[in-house]
Write an enzyme that holds these catalytic residues in place. Structure first.
Site, PDB file in Angstrom:
ATOM      1  N   CYS A 254       0.868  -1.175   0.000  1.00 62.55           N
ATOM      2  CA  CYS A 254       0.000   0.000   0.000  1.00 62.55           C
ATOM      3  C   CYS A 254       0.906   1.226   0.000  1.00 62.55           C
ATOM      4  O   CYS A 254       1.716   1.399   0.921  1.00 62.55           O
ATOM      5  CB  CYS A 254      -0.885  -0.016   1.243  1.00 62.55           C
TER       6      CYS A 254
ATOM      7  N   CYS B 177      -0.242   3.734  -6.437  1.00 64.25           N
ATOM      8  CA  CYS B 177      -1.205   3.116  -5.527  1.00 64.25           C
ATOM      9  C   CYS B 177      -1.418   1.713  -6.056  1.00 64.25           C
ATOM     10  O   CYS B 177      -1.615   1.527  -7.262  1.00 64.25           O
ATOM     11  CB  CYS B 177      -2.523   3.898  -5.512  1.00 64.25           C
TER      12      CYS B 177
END
Length: 271
Positions: free
Chosen positions: A73, A183
């Site tokens: 992440c 991302c």
């Protein structure tokens, strides 16, 4: 050799892009994955919230006796990687440095774009990481907050997704030759992103790049898994098990995954 699993964490399903590459490159390794879907997206959250949520996931993974933690992440990496690394005695790896390093190698015009969540863009970690390695490169950063919601709601192939991607990326079109997907949710929108940016723009999957570093660390610490015939990957989500399963089984191309609901809020590894 060490047959304990590798732990992966993400705010939702985005880290599955890292899991897929890990399964492809390191087929002997077992995975334990936690996606905090209930509290996603992390992008609009404060730094303090993101750090606290990341610790919940870290402690959950530690309870599963993992040998390494992968922050699959970008937002968690930007806000919490160094803090977590200082506290743990097992390897912890993020996704920003591998993605930045690959982009520097690939660009020919020294113009790199970064798309990420609001929190990752606010942190400026990609820009700072690239600047430390090369002062000649211009970095154009753009927050794309709607992308995560599209992926989490499994709308990647919808007309809405096509419109949102096209409109969101308009400020970067024609200005860069390399684009970091900052991302881990974003590779699930890769076809639309490539179509919008043009086939000449190189897309850098930061999560996939991180798997190469994972392999290096496994060798360095001598914690590779033995070759074995049977083991079970375990996936946990804090909400939406059925939706998570649909996305995971399609993206990983694996049926009948072991997927469970998990409560991780204020999780303590001594529980």
């Amino acid at each position: 050799m060490d047959n304990r699993p590798i732990g992966l964490l993400d705010s939702g399903v985005g880290g599955l892009t890292v899991a897929r590459e890990l399964l492809r490159q390191l087929p002997n390794e077992e995975i334990v994955y936690i996606g905090d879907t209930r509290r996603a997206p992390y992008g609009p959250r404060s730094r303090e919230q993101i750090i606290a949520f990341t610790w919940d996931m870290v402690n959950f993974l530690l309870s599963k006796n993992v040998k390494m933690i992968v922050m699959a992440c970008n937002t968690a990496t930007a806000m919490a990687l160094e803090i977590v690394k200082e506290e743990l005695d097992i390897p912890v790896i993020g996704v920003i440095l591998p993605g930045a390093s690959s982009a520097i190698q690939k660009t020919k015009t020294n113009k790199i774009g970064v798309i990420a969540t609001q929190a990752s863009i606010r942190s400026d970690e990609y820009h700072k990481t690239i600047a430390r390695k090369s002062s000649a490169i211009e970095v154009l950063s753009l927050a794309c907050p709607k992308f995560v919601s599209i992926v989490e709601s499994n709308e990647m192939e919808s007309e809405i997704a096509k419109r949102v991607v096209s409109e969101s990326l308009a400020p970067l079109v024609g200005k860069i030759d390399t684009l970091i997907l900052g991302c881990t949710h974003y590779p699930l929108l890769r076809p639309l992103i490539q179509e919008t940016m043009g086939k000449e723009v190189r897309l850098i999957d930061s999560g996939a790049e991180a798997v190469r570093d994972i392999s290096v660390l496994l060798n360095y610490f001598e914690i590779n898994a033995h070759e074995r015939k049977e083991f079970q990957h375990c996936f946990y989500t804090t909400a939406g098990v059925n939706s998570f399963r649909e996305i995971a089984e399609k993206w990983l191309n694996i049926g009948h995954l072991h997927i469970e609901h998990a409560e991780i809020e204020n999780f303590n590894k001594e529980k």
